[in-house]
Write an enzyme that holds these catalytic residues in place. Structure first.
Site, PDB file in Angstrom:
ATOM      1  N   ASP A   1       0.830  -1.190   0.000  1.00 24.74           N
ATOM      2  CA  ASP A   1       0.000   0.000   0.000  1.00 24.74           C
ATOM      3  C   ASP A   1       0.874   1.253   0.000  1.00 24.74           C
ATOM      4  O   ASP A   1       1.887   1.315   0.697  1.00 24.74           O
ATOM      5  CB  ASP A   1      -0.911  -0.013   1.233  1.00 24.74           C
ATOM      6  CG  ASP A   1      -1.968   1.060   1.193  1.00 24.74           C
ATOM      7  OD1 ASP A   1      -2.674   1.159   0.168  1.00 24.74           O
ATOM      8  OD2 ASP A   1      -2.098   1.805   2.173  1.00 24.74           O
TER       9      ASP A   1
ATOM     10  N   GLU B   1       1.093  -0.683  -5.123  1.00 24.14           N
ATOM     11  CA  GLU B   1      -0.069   0.222  -5.176  1.00 24.14           C
ATOM     12  C   GLU B   1       0.476   1.590  -5.569  1.00 24.14           C
ATOM     13  O   GLU B   1       0.914   2.378  -4.727  1.00 24.14           O
ATOM     14  CB  GLU B   1      -0.770   0.249  -3.813  1.00 24.14           C
ATOM     15  CG  GLU B   1      -2.095   1.016  -3.810  1.00 24.14           C
ATOM     16  CD  GLU B   1      -1.927   2.487  -3.478  1.00 24.14           C
ATOM     17  OE1 GLU B   1      -2.073   3.309  -4.409  1.00 24.14           O
ATOM     18  OE2 GLU B   1      -1.659   2.818  -2.324  1.00 24.14           O
TER      19      GLU B   1
ATOM     20  N   ASP C   1     -11.156   1.842  -1.345  1.00 25.46           N
ATOM     21  CA  ASP C   1     -11.328   3.272  -1.089  1.00 25.46           C
ATOM     22  C   ASP C   1     -12.295   3.935  -2.072  1.00 25.46           C
ATOM     23  O   ASP C   1     -12.696   5.087  -1.853  1.00 25.46           O
ATOM     24  CB  ASP C   1      -9.982   3.997  -1.161  1.00 25.46           C
ATOM     25  CG  ASP C   1      -9.151   3.822   0.108  1.00 25.46           C
ATOM     26  OD1 ASP C   1      -9.743   3.587   1.172  1.00 25.46           O
ATOM     27  OD2 ASP C   1      -7.919   3.924   0.028  1.00 25.46           O
TER      28      ASP C   1
END
Length: 524
Positions: A299, A346, A399
């Site tokens: 991430d 990511e 998200d």
């Protein structure tokens, strides 16, 4: 093995079940069976650690521990650690529903169950799990000792953040730590046992998935929560003042999600000190994670090249600055320690050529999110004609709004642009985007289960910048049925993402050929 594959994104908390939250019991194994029937070879999850602030899996209380809320009471019943007749007396049991997760009720219920299980284990010197527990505690000692003491101290201080504990515990004075270990000995052992239960149940589930040919994609946030065992145990590795409070915080500048940026509140790493230790903490973190999953989504990958540093006294993330991260030095150290890096980068947000070079230097696949594809020009890297093989395509992420919710928020011109790109008018925007993802040249496609089911914004997992109401969505029983599995299998084989990439197209089409996964066919 066919390099082209596909899978679904679903966090275990979103599984159905009678205990108020999805867990590692029967419903998780049923989901693996659905993936197999649907021809999928990937199950992507969010971080599996114990959640802290806002119940967010991206604000875990430890980078190494597992979330006790995921422990299945049903397996504890089968092991004789719980009894059927006593569960009905557990606190908040009447507040557990098949609907959204009520975290407060679930936490009270699950902790009661785990305490009963530990008492039964503790009082049975001949319990069959005793040797397995001792083996686990020894193997995981390096992180488990600190985490268990942290968790016991947090319980003792009624959930207060660790910087509000007794001063000796805050500063980790040796005499104070020894005194607390003696005083909370039983509570410390209980938390070790809870971790043993989590890891035992998880490894059984992962072995089942792997046997079915399904890889688990985990998720590793680059930063860690301030109120967690990582910062408390290793204060020298973070930017903290003499009272052990952060001097700088992590976040991102203004972006698609927020005009003021996102102030995450995580303390920042002292990368210089981590380098002096050969990045040992990071190596241990990655090794522990790879014991649980097959592939790791890193991430906020861009933070390894440069991260957004915000002074701790700022109220938003606007007034920050970019600071160089560890870059290739960290990734080389990880590669030396674990071999080929099984990572997904990511790489969303403000991506510079330097970030792309770091990603490509190590051959890491990046991410392409279709909801971001239609906002500017034909050069947009998320548009399918710009995809590369070494990337992972998503309709949206945890998200994002669901694709149905996203489409409802578009204006007429934006909808017309997407319709022109598809080459036909919309019939079902969600299914159109799923089909577009599967047809991409990208080796890997992962679709949130909400988009597979064409669910609206009520099924959204997270709204960045909103402190409450997130991470609560759950599947309803029966949503993932055999018909849906058959339709998804058709789509998977039609676009060459099954185990056999050479399935004839005519064979991929069944009697439902006119509605391949309910997706509209282009006009003649």
């Amino acid at each position: 093995m066919n390099p082209r594959s596909s899978g679904l994104l679903l966090h275990p908390t979103s599984l159905p079940g009678k205990w108020g939250i999805g867990d590692l019991g029967r419903q998780a194994f049923d989901f693996v069976d659905f993936l197999e029937r649907a021809g999928q070879r990937i199950w992507q999850l969010l971080p599996l650690g114990p959640t802290g602030l806002g119940n967010s899996p991206y604000q875990c209380l430890s980078s190494f521990a597992g979330n006790p809320l995921l422990i299945s009471p049903d397996e504890l019943l089968e092991q004789g650690l719980l009894r059927e007749e006593e569960i009905g007396k557990a606190p908040s049991v009447d507040q557990l529903t098949e609907g959204r997760v009520n975290y407060a009720a679930v936490e009270r219920f699950k902790r009661w169950c785990l305490d009963r299980a530990y008492d039964r284990f503790k009082n049975d010197p001949d319990h069959p799990l005793r040797l397995q527990f001792a083996t686990f505690a020894t193997a995981e000692e390096e992180w488990l000792e600190d985490f268990a003491l942290y968790a016991a101290l947090k319980d003792h201080h009624q959930g207060a953040a660790w910087d509000r504990w007794e001063r000796g515990a805050v500063l980790r004075e040796p005499a104070a730590l020894q005194r607390w270990k003696q005083q909370l000995r039983d509570q410390v052992e209980a938390h070790k046992f809870f971790q043993f239960l989590f890891f035992s149940q998880w490894k059984k589930l992962k072995a089942y998935a792997n046997k079915k040919g399904i890889r688990i994609v985990g998720d590793m946030p680059i930063f860690v929560a301030y109120d967690g065992a990582d910062v408390w145990s290793h204060p020298d590795l973070f930017f903290l003042d003499e009272d052990r409070r952060p001097t700088f915080l992590a976040g991102v500048p203004p972006d698609y999600f927020s005009q003021t940026g996102q102030l995450w509140g995580n303390p920042l790493f002292r990368w210089d000190r981590m380098a002096q230790e050969g990045y040992r903490w990071w190596i241990n973190r990655v090794k522990t994670t790879l014991n649980l999953v097959d592939v790791v989504r890193l991430d906020h990958f861009r933070g390894f090249e440069a991260y957004w540093e915000v002074p701790a006294d700022e109220k938003t993330a606007k007034n920050g600055r970019w600071v160089k991260g560890p870059g290739e030095k960290l990734l080389l150290a990880l590669k030396d320690a674990v071999g080929q890096l099984p990572f997904i980068a990511e790489d969303l947000g403000v991506i510079t050529p330097e970030v792309e070079e770091l990603r490509d230097q190590f051959g890491l696949p990046g991410m392409k999110v279709l909801q971001f594809a239609f906002s500017d020009s034909a050069a947009n890297p998320y548009l399918p004609h710009n995809h590369v093989r070494n990337c992972v395509v998503y309709t949206g992420t945890h998200d994002n709004d669901t694709t149905v919710g996203w489409f409802e928020g578009l204006n007429a011109l934006e909808r017309e642009v997407i319709s022109c790109y598809l080459g036909h008018p919309f019939q079902n925007p969600c299914r159109d985007l799923v089909r577009l993802a599967f047809s991409s040249v990208a080796d890997t496609v992962i679709v949130p289960v909400q988009d597979l089911l064409c669910l609206g914004p009520d099924a959204r997992m997270n709204i960045p910048g909103v402190a409450s109401g997130n991470w609560e969505w759950r599947l309803k029983p029966g949503m993932l049925n055999d018909q849906l599995a058959a339709e998804l299998m058709e789509l998977t084989e039609f676009f060459g993402r099954g185990k056999d990439s050479k399935v004839p197209l005519r064979k991929a089409l069944t009697a439902k050929a006119s509605q391949v996964a309910h997706l509209p066919r282009p006009r003649d």
